[in-house]
Design a protein around this motif. Structure first.
Motif, PDB file in Angstrom:
ATOM      1  N   ALA A   1       8.038  -9.719   2.788  1.00 35.30           N
ATOM      2  CA  ALA A   1       8.141 -11.133   2.426  1.00 35.30           C
ATOM      3  C   ALA A   1       6.789 -11.681   1.979  1.00 35.30           C
ATOM      4  N   GLN A   2       5.723 -11.304   2.671  1.00 35.22           N
ATOM      5  CA  GLN A   2       4.390 -11.777   2.298  1.00 35.22           C
ATOM      6  C   GLN A   2       3.963 -11.236   0.943  1.00 35.22           C
TER       7      GLN A   2
ATOM      8  N   ALA B   1      16.315  -2.416   4.744  1.00 40.54           N
ATOM      9  CA  ALA B   1      15.276  -3.296   4.213  1.00 40.54           C
ATOM     10  C   ALA B   1      14.435  -2.578   3.167  1.00 40.54           C
TER      11      ALA B   1
ATOM     12  N   ASP C   1      16.783   3.287   5.423  1.00 39.35           N
ATOM     13  CA  ASP C   1      16.514   1.970   5.994  1.00 39.35           C
ATOM     14  C   ASP C   1      16.922   0.873   5.008  1.00 39.35           C
TER      15      ASP C   1
ATOM     16  N   ASN D   1       7.556   1.091   9.328  1.00 37.45           N
ATOM     17  CA  ASN D   1       6.855   0.902  10.600  1.00 37.45           C
ATOM     18  C   ASN D   1       7.168   1.999  11.613  1.00 37.45           C
TER      19      ASN D   1
ATOM     20  N   ARG E   1      -2.404  -1.002  10.395  1.00 31.70           N
ATOM     21  CA  ARG E   1      -1.863  -2.361  10.271  1.00 31.70           C
ATOM     22  C   ARG E   1      -1.605  -2.650   8.798  1.00 31.70           C
TER      23      ARG E   1
ATOM     24  N   TRP F   1      14.210  -3.585  -0.876  1.00 30.48           N
ATOM     25  CA  TRP F   1      12.924  -3.967  -1.452  1.00 30.48           C
ATOM     26  C   TRP F   1      12.559  -3.053  -2.620  1.00 30.48           C
TER      27      TRP F   1
ATOM     28  N   PRO G   1       8.044  -3.183   6.073  1.00 35.45           N
ATOM     29  CA  PRO G   1       9.070  -4.194   6.337  1.00 35.45           C
ATOM     30  C   PRO G   1       8.589  -5.322   7.241  1.00 35.45           C
ATOM     31  N   SER G   2       7.783  -4.988   8.257  1.00 29.33           N
ATOM     32  CA  SER G   2       7.263  -6.022   9.148  1.00 29.33           C
ATOM     33  C   SER G   2       5.750  -5.865   9.256  1.00 29.33           C
ATOM     34  N   SER G   3       5.115  -6.852   9.850  1.00 30.76           N
ATOM     35  CA  SER G   3       3.660  -6.813  10.009  1.00 30.76           C
ATOM     36  C   SER G   3       3.221  -6.027  11.243  1.00 30.76           C
ATOM     37  N   ASP G   4       4.176  -5.452  11.965  1.00 36.74           N
ATOM     38  CA  ASP G   4       3.834  -4.601  13.106  1.00 36.74           C
ATOM     39  C   ASP G   4       3.106  -3.347  12.627  1.00 36.74           C
TER      40      ASP G   4
ATOM     41  N   ASP H   1       3.673  -7.762   4.952  1.00 41.15           N
ATOM     42  CA  ASP H   1       5.055  -7.314   5.059  1.00 41.15           C
ATOM     43  C   ASP H   1       5.748  -7.602   3.732  1.00 41.15           C
TER      44      ASP H   1
END
Length: 372
Positions: free
Chosen positions: A99-100, A124, A122, A52, A93, A128, A79-82, A97
């Motif tokens: 987890a999803q 995370a 990083d 991100n 976008r 992954w 890592p995130s949906s940001d 993420d």
């Protein structure tokens, strides 16, 4: 230099300007047959990974586009949906993420593509990537995405490659990896690494051949003007010497007025066509690039949500770059790139006309792009 910016191969120039903006080649990579998919799958699941905080735009968009056209189910994963900040411009976008994605595909991806990212250390991201490798995914790096694979320990004891400028740094930082030069891409035990930013097209076409067959790969190669997507590549033809340093410093110190290149994007824009002009324009060292659209967010040809840097009409003095297939517009473009097959050469020629051939060649060198 393990905490890279997205302009990682060129940190030396950044320091000079005060800005923030080898081993011999191994044996030929053997031909490989069709990719074996996870049980129960009719088409490959591909995760193109982003960080991100920053991800190289061409490294990301080219495989995302080409592997979609190879018939794969391609997901933009972070890592995130940001939103993901691209270097040098625009944002995207993520489709999911980490987890999803893991919930949707507990068996893991068939292919994981890793671009150059802001921070290859990083935590995370490393965790992954390690988990995906343990699930049997084919791990593929674009350019300095190899730093992320190496940081995760996935290249230890294996042959690998990356951008020419970072060879010595990689060798020192990751001595357990057998780093190679003069290779477009290298495959060793379930991991494929590639050289400079421009390797994004050849390696994506090689993967297309494994996913959809040679005819489809040849069709896409012709569409994007790639004569050969094999592993042969002359790294030694690229060099950052006094001429390149002089060009960079001259453009930084005396390159006025600054050129601001606006790459026009719209709903349905081809991701490959969008990526290279954004990248090329920002590497002149006397200007900047940005994505401009009629609205704040657009959907690309294969469904990515791109957040534009600018909206509405191009401001005065900006250089509007029109891509192949652009809708009719009254706005005057500084250059119209008519064909995906010649887009890269045409845009480099445009830079040469505007800023001089040495600057155009400097741009090509940074991306490790072999000009015709």
């Amino acid at each position: 230099m393990r905490a890279h910016s997205i302009a990682i191969p060129f940190a030396f120039f950044l320091l000079l300007a005060g800005l923030v903006v080898a081993t011999a080649a191994g044996a030929e990579t053997p031909a490989a047959g069709p990719l074996e998919l996870k049980p129960g799958r009719e088409r490959a699941v591909v995760a193109v990974v982003a960080l991100n905080a920053g991800t190289e735009v061409t490294d990301f968009l080219v495989p995302y586009s080409v592997l979609n056209q190879a018939g794969a189910a391609v997901m933009a994963v972070a890592p995130s949906s940001d939103p993901v900040a691209f270097w040098p411009a625009a944002s995207v976008r993520p489709d999911a993420d980490f987890a999803q994605f893991d919930t949707a595909y507990p068996q893991g991806a068939d292919i994981v593509v890793v671009p150059a990212v802001h921070d290859p250390d990083d935590a995370a991201l490393k965790a992954w990537l390690q988990a995906q490798a343990q699930k049997g995914a084919l791990m593929v790096s674009i350019c300095e995405g190899s730093f992320a694979l190496a940081a995760a320990g996935l290249l230890d004891g294996k042959r690998a490659t990356g951008h020419f400028y970072e060879h010595e740094n990689r060798t020192e930082t990751f001595p357990k990896v057998r780093w190679e030069r003069n290779r477009r891409y290298v495959e060793d035990e379930g991991v494929i690494s590639s050289s400079g930013v421009s390797a994004s097209l050849p390696i994506s076409l090689m993967l297309t051949e494994r996913l959809a067959g040679r005819d489809r790969a040849a069709e896409l190669a012709a569409a994007y003007g790639v004569a050969d997507y094999g592993p042969k590549h002359n790294t030694d033809a690229f060099n950052i010497g006094m001429e390149e340093i002089t060009t960079a410093l001259k453009n930084i110190a005396f390159g006025w007025p600054r050129a601001h290149y606006l790459i026009e994007v719209w709903d349905g824009v081809d991701e490959v066509n969008m990526a290279f002009p954004l990248d090329f324009a920002a590497r002149t060292w006397r200007g900047s690039s940005a994505a401009i659209a009629a609205k704040a967010e657009i959907r690309t040809r294969h469904g990515l949500t791109i957040i534009a840097d600018e909206t509405g009409e191009a401001p005065g003095g900006a250089r509007l770059v029109r891509l192949p297939g652009a809708p009719a517009s009254a706005a005057e473009a500084a250059v119209t790139l008519a064909s995906p097959a010649t887009l890269r050469e045409d845009f480099l020629a445009f830079i040469g006309e505007e800023l001089g051939d040495k600057t155009a060649q400097f741009v090509a060198t940074q991306l490790e792009y072999p000009r015709r």
